[in-house]
Design a protein around this motif. Structure first.
Motif, PDB file in Angstrom:
ATOM      1  N   HIS A 194       0.866 -18.087  53.310  1.00 29.10           N
ATOM      2  CA  HIS A 194      -0.420 -18.629  52.865  1.00 29.10           C
ATOM      3  C   HIS A 194      -1.190 -17.570  52.076  1.00 29.10           C
ATOM      4  O   HIS A 194      -0.741 -16.430  51.900  1.00 29.10           O
ATOM      5  CB  HIS A 194      -1.225 -19.148  54.049  1.00 29.10           C
ATOM      6  CG  HIS A 194      -1.378 -18.182  55.174  1.00 29.10           C
ATOM      7  ND1 HIS A 194      -2.006 -16.962  55.032  1.00 29.10           N
ATOM      8  CD2 HIS A 194      -0.992 -18.244  56.481  1.00 29.10           C
ATOM      9  CE1 HIS A 194      -2.022 -16.326  56.189  1.00 29.10           C
ATOM     10  NE2 HIS A 194      -1.390 -17.071  57.085  1.00 29.10           N
ATOM     11  N   GLY A 195      -2.367 -17.931  51.613  1.00 29.83           N
ATOM     12  CA  GLY A 195      -3.101 -17.081  50.690  1.00 29.83           C
ATOM     13  C   GLY A 195      -3.614 -15.790  51.262  1.00 29.83           C
ATOM     14  O   GLY A 195      -4.050 -14.905  50.513  1.00 29.83           O
ATOM     15  N   GLN A 196      -3.578 -15.641  52.572  1.00 33.46           N
ATOM     16  CA  GLN A 196      -4.009 -14.401  53.206  1.00 33.46           C
ATOM     17  C   GLN A 196      -2.846 -13.443  53.412  1.00 33.46           C
ATOM     18  O   GLN A 196      -2.969 -12.237  53.184  1.00 33.46           O
ATOM     19  CB  GLN A 196      -4.671 -14.727  54.542  1.00 33.46           C
ATOM     20  CG  GLN A 196      -5.228 -13.542  55.292  1.00 33.46           C
ATOM     21  CD  GLN A 196      -6.041 -14.001  56.497  1.00 33.46           C
ATOM     22  OE1 GLN A 196      -7.130 -14.536  56.359  1.00 33.46           O
ATOM     23  NE2 GLN A 196      -5.501 -13.807  57.684  1.00 33.46           N
ATOM     24  N   ASN A 197      -1.705 -13.966  53.832  1.00 35.04           N
ATOM     25  CA  ASN A 197      -0.522 -13.124  54.072  1.00 35.04           C
ATOM     26  C   ASN A 197       0.189 -12.741  52.788  1.00 35.04           C
ATOM     27  O   ASN A 197       0.884 -11.727  52.736  1.00 35.04           O
ATOM     28  CB  ASN A 197       0.488 -13.858  54.966  1.00 35.04           C
ATOM     29  CG  ASN A 197       0.123 -13.793  56.429  1.00 35.04           C
ATOM     30  OD1 ASN A 197      -0.797 -13.084  56.814  1.00 35.04           O
ATOM     31  ND2 ASN A 197       0.844 -14.540  57.246  1.00 35.04           N
ATOM     32  N   LEU A 198       0.070 -13.579  51.769  1.00 30.33           N
ATOM     33  CA  LEU A 198       0.835 -13.393  50.534  1.00 30.33           C
ATOM     34  C   LEU A 198      -0.047 -12.758  49.464  1.00 30.33           C
ATOM     35  O   LEU A 198      -1.166 -13.226  49.197  1.00 30.33           O
ATOM     36  CB  LEU A 198       1.370 -14.732  50.032  1.00 30.33           C
ATOM     37  CG  LEU A 198       2.401 -14.679  48.910  1.00 30.33           C
ATOM     38  CD1 LEU A 198       3.692 -14.033  49.395  1.00 30.33           C
ATOM     39  CD2 LEU A 198       2.679 -16.082  48.374  1.00 30.33           C
ATOM     40  N   LEU A 199       0.452 -11.695  48.853  1.00 36.02           N
ATOM     41  CA  LEU A 199      -0.240 -11.023  47.753  1.00 36.02           C
ATOM     42  C   LEU A 199       0.689 -10.969  46.550  1.00 36.02           C
ATOM     43  O   LEU A 199       1.921 -11.005  46.696  1.00 36.02           O
ATOM     44  CB  LEU A 199      -0.664  -9.610  48.150  1.00 36.02           C
ATOM     45  CG  LEU A 199      -1.582  -9.479  49.371  1.00 36.02           C
ATOM     46  CD1 LEU A 199      -0.756  -9.251  50.645  1.00 36.02           C
ATOM     47  CD2 LEU A 199      -2.592  -8.351  49.202  1.00 36.02           C
ATOM     48  N   VAL A 200       0.101 -10.898  45.372  1.00 35.73           N
ATOM     49  CA  VAL A 200       0.895 -10.853  44.150  1.00 35.73           C
ATOM     50  C   VAL A 200       0.545  -9.583  43.378  1.00 35.73           C
ATOM     51  O   VAL A 200      -0.625  -9.202  43.277  1.00 35.73           O
ATOM     52  CB  VAL A 200       0.674 -12.120  43.290  1.00 35.73           C
ATOM     53  CG1 VAL A 200      -0.786 -12.300  42.903  1.00 35.73           C
ATOM     54  CG2 VAL A 200       1.558 -12.095  42.053  1.00 35.73           C
ATOM     55  N   VAL A 201       1.577  -8.927  42.882  1.00 36.14           N
ATOM     56  CA  VAL A 201       1.393  -7.750  42.033  1.00 36.14           C
ATOM     57  C   VAL A 201       1.234  -8.246  40.602  1.00 36.14           C
ATOM     58  O   VAL A 201       2.125  -8.916  40.063  1.00 36.14           O
ATOM     59  CB  VAL A 201       2.580  -6.780  42.144  1.00 36.14           C
ATOM     60  CG1 VAL A 201       2.360  -5.567  41.240  1.00 36.14           C
ATOM     61  CG2 VAL A 201       2.784  -6.341  43.587  1.00 36.14           C
ATOM     62  N   LEU A 202       0.087  -7.933  39.998  1.00 35.98           N
ATOM     63  CA  LEU A 202      -0.199  -8.340  38.625  1.00 35.98           C
ATOM     64  C   LEU A 202      -0.094  -7.150  37.697  1.00 35.98           C
ATOM     65  O   LEU A 202      -0.496  -6.034  38.042  1.00 35.98           O
ATOM     66  CB  LEU A 202      -1.609  -8.930  38.530  1.00 35.98           C
ATOM     67  CG  LEU A 202      -1.931 -10.159  39.381  1.00 35.98           C
ATOM     68  CD1 LEU A 202      -3.382 -10.570  39.174  1.00 35.98           C
ATOM     69  CD2 LEU A 202      -0.999 -11.318  39.043  1.00 35.98           C
ATOM     70  N   SER A 203       0.401  -7.407  36.494  1.00 34.28           N
ATOM     71  CA  SER A 203       0.394  -6.374  35.460  1.00 34.28           C
ATOM     72  C   SER A 203      -1.041  -6.134  35.007  1.00 34.28           C
ATOM     73  O   SER A 203      -1.965  -6.887  35.369  1.00 34.28           O
ATOM     74  CB  SER A 203       1.241  -6.817  34.274  1.00 34.28           C
ATOM     75  OG  SER A 203       0.587  -7.867  33.568  1.00 34.28           O
ATOM     76  N   ALA A 204      -1.231  -5.110  34.199  1.00 36.36           N
ATOM     77  CA  ALA A 204      -2.568  -4.819  33.680  1.00 36.36           C
ATOM     78  C   ALA A 204      -3.125  -6.006  32.896  1.00 36.36           C
ATOM     79  O   ALA A 204      -4.337  -6.223  32.852  1.00 36.36           O
ATOM     80  CB  ALA A 204      -2.528  -3.579  32.806  1.00 36.36           C
ATOM     81  N   ALA A 205      -2.236  -6.814  32.311  1.00 36.02           N
ATOM     82  CA  ALA A 205      -2.662  -7.990  31.554  1.00 36.02           C
ATOM     83  C   ALA A 205      -2.766  -9.235  32.413  1.00 36.02           C
ATOM     84  O   ALA A 205      -3.139 -10.301  31.921  1.00 36.02           O
ATOM     85  CB  ALA A 205      -1.698  -8.243  30.397  1.00 36.02           C
ATOM     86  N   GLY A 206      -2.410  -9.135  33.701  1.00 33.36           N
ATOM     87  CA  GLY A 206      -2.547 -10.269  34.606  1.00 33.36           C
ATOM     88  C   GLY A 206      -1.297 -11.084  34.832  1.00 33.36           C
ATOM     89  O   GLY A 206      -1.355 -12.138  35.477  1.00 33.36           O
ATOM     90  N   ALA A 207      -0.143 -10.642  34.360  1.00 34.85           N
ATOM     91  CA  ALA A 207       1.104 -11.394  34.572  1.00 34.85           C
ATOM     92  C   ALA A 207       1.612 -11.155  35.992  1.00 34.85           C
ATOM     93  O   ALA A 207       1.620 -10.018  36.472  1.00 34.85           O
ATOM     94  CB  ALA A 207       2.150 -10.957  33.566  1.00 34.85           C
TER      95      ALA A 207
END
Length: 505
Positions: free
Chosen positions: A374-387
């Motif tokens: 879910h949105g609390q346990n899961l994180l996403v690594v974004l590039s400097a441009a947001g990808a």
């Protein structure tokens, strides 16, 4: 009929004493907060198998719920994936209700008294949370303005759980305590230490030297827990910043500290079981092995150490920060905070994120691990441009693991608690699909039609496994959160099924 004071009245009274300058903004935010909670409640009434609802009928844009006692509830046709507050009023027979606490009070259904008060606390606490935010336009959500700390992202998640009616319920907290400990208010929290004889402690992993004093183990404690539950002397330790779970805090330059917090927040009392401490090192090693099999698309935060005084009320877990997995110029963002990044909800971006999340989740499921993503346990690594580049998963306590699937792929079956082990496909799929598709992806999309578009774009690009077939054919299982709160004596998760999001196409 005499009604006791509402939660909003109580909060307003406490706020006048604790922070009088916020009273006017709290009052202004209250109608919107009630609509947000009522929207979540109406979703539950429209889709969960509640025993006091006899039937549901849809007529155009209206849904009528027939209650067992002959009364009727009427409201707008519910989109179970929609996240804005679109249910300002529902009707019980001819009476209109814009307050979820008052509605549940007058429904007077069995086993709902505690839940009713939680609804009032949820709306009042949500209004308080919104009142404490910078005014509109005071902060630009632009990559150049993105937070450079764990807690900076997490404090942006003001409204809490996107679908739980108790999204901001904190009935054990005074207003002053909410302001002092709620991450959305941006406080600094002074963690304490309780010394416990080492012989009376269970320690797992590498407990740091800083948290030992000769023959004593020093267990970090939350100040709320120290004030309300523990009757032990404590030492001052470190300042920290609360994260979304509220009981987990980030120590600047150090670990994330998960503390015991014996209060009911949303659905659960937030203590730490002795069994979870005992299993923490094995679960952490298992998570590292899972991440190593992801082709570089998944990281799992390591548990550094855990300790308990053989009591769920006095325990702590130390975890590494998800920021450990960000490269130069990259950002690690909780999925629940994606809406605050300022990134456009473009079909291309949404499809890229969903493709990444489903690829990782379905691959782990095929191997034998159902993540509660879910949105609390899961994180996403974004590039400097947001990808979206990679995923980070934290807190393995509620995953489900299939020994049979692991064995099929030649993976040694680790020593894990019995409660996380199951070979039942339905149980494994519920855990992943309910959290990832019915939770993280749905909330990021924001509506059924948007989620439909994302899934239509992504599903043909995924490996056609039996699990994907089950997901594609639906219906979609999600936790029946209101049923769980009104079913005393029924422990564990209860489930319902939502209309498949692909039907919105």
């Amino acid at each position: 009929m005499h009604r006791p004071p509402s939660a909003a009245t109580e909060v307003a009274g406490e706020l006048a004493a604790a922070r009088p300058g916020l009273v006017a903004r709290f009052t202004a935010e209250l109608p919107g907060a009630r609509a947000a909670v009522l929207t979540r409640l109406w979703r539950a009434l429209a889709f969960e198998p509640l025993p006091w609802i006899e039937g549901r009928e849809r007529a155009g844009d209206t849904v009528v719920l027939r209650l067992m006692d002959g009364r009727r509830l009427t409201g707008p046709a519910a989109d179970p994936y929609r996240t804005d507050a679109y249910v300002p009023v529902v009707r019980l027979d001819e009476a209109a209700y814009d307050d979820p606490e008052r509605l549940m009070t007058d429904l007077a259904v069995p086993h709902a008294a505690g839940f009713t008060r939680e609804l009032g606390h949820s709306a009042a606490s949500l209004a308080l949370s919104r009142a404490g935010q910078p005014r509109a336009g005071a902060r630009e959500n632009h990559p150049d303005e993105w937070p450079d700390s764990d807690w900076g992202w997490e404090r942006r998640v003001v409204d809490g759980h996107p679908y739980h009616p108790g999204c901001r319920a904190r009935p054990g907290f005074s207003v002053a305590e909410q302001l002092a400990y709620g991450p959305e208010h941006g406080p600094v929290v002074g963690l304490g230490l309780v010394p416990v004889a080492a012989a009376e402690c269970l320690v797992a992993g590498a407990w740091p030297r800083e948290l030992r004093d000769g023959a004593r183990v020093l267990v970090p404690v939350h100040p709320w827990q120290a004030a309300h539950v523990l009757d032990r002397p404590r030492l001052a330790w470190r300042d920290a910043h609360p994260l979304m779970p509220l009981r987990t805090l980030a120590v600047p330059g150090g670990p994330h500290v998960k503390t015991a917090l014996s209060a009911r927040l949303t659905s659960s009392v937030r203590d730490i079981s002795v069994a979870s401490v005992a299993a923490s090192a094995d679960l952490s090693s298992f998570g590292e092995d899972l991440a190593a099999r992801s082709g570089g698309l998944l990281h799992v935060t390591r548990t550094l150490g855990a300790a308990t005084a053989h009591s769920p009320d006095l325990a702590a877990v130390l975890r590494e920060s998800p920021r450990e997995y960000a490269g130069p110029g990259e950002h690690v963002v909780p999925v629940a905070a994606l809406a605050t990044t300022g990134l456009p909800r473009s079909p291309a971006w949404s499809a890229a994120f969903a493709r990444l999340a489903l690829t990782v989740g379905l691959r782990a499921l095929e191997l034998g691990v159902a993540l509660e993503a879910h949105g609390q346990n899961l994180l996403v690594v974004l590039s400097a441009a947001g990808a979206p580049l990679r995923l980070v998963y934290r807190d393995l306590a509620d995953i489900r693991v299939s020994p049979a699937r692991l064995a099929r792929h030649g993976i040694p079956v680790p020593h894990l608690p019995d409660r996380v082990l199951t070979d039942e496909p339905a149980a494994l799929r519920r855990k992943l699909f309910g959290s990832l598709v019915g939770g993280a992806l749905a909330a990021t999309a924001g509506s059924g039609p948007a989620l439909c578009g994302v899934l239509e774009a992504v599903m043909p690009q995924l490996p056609d496994t039996e699990d994907l077939v089950a997901l594609r054919e639906g219906p979609l299982p999600v936790k029946a959160l209101t049923l769980m709160r009104t079913s005393p004596g029924t422990p564990g998760d209860l489930w319902t099924e939502l209309p498949h999001p692909l039907r919105y196409g």
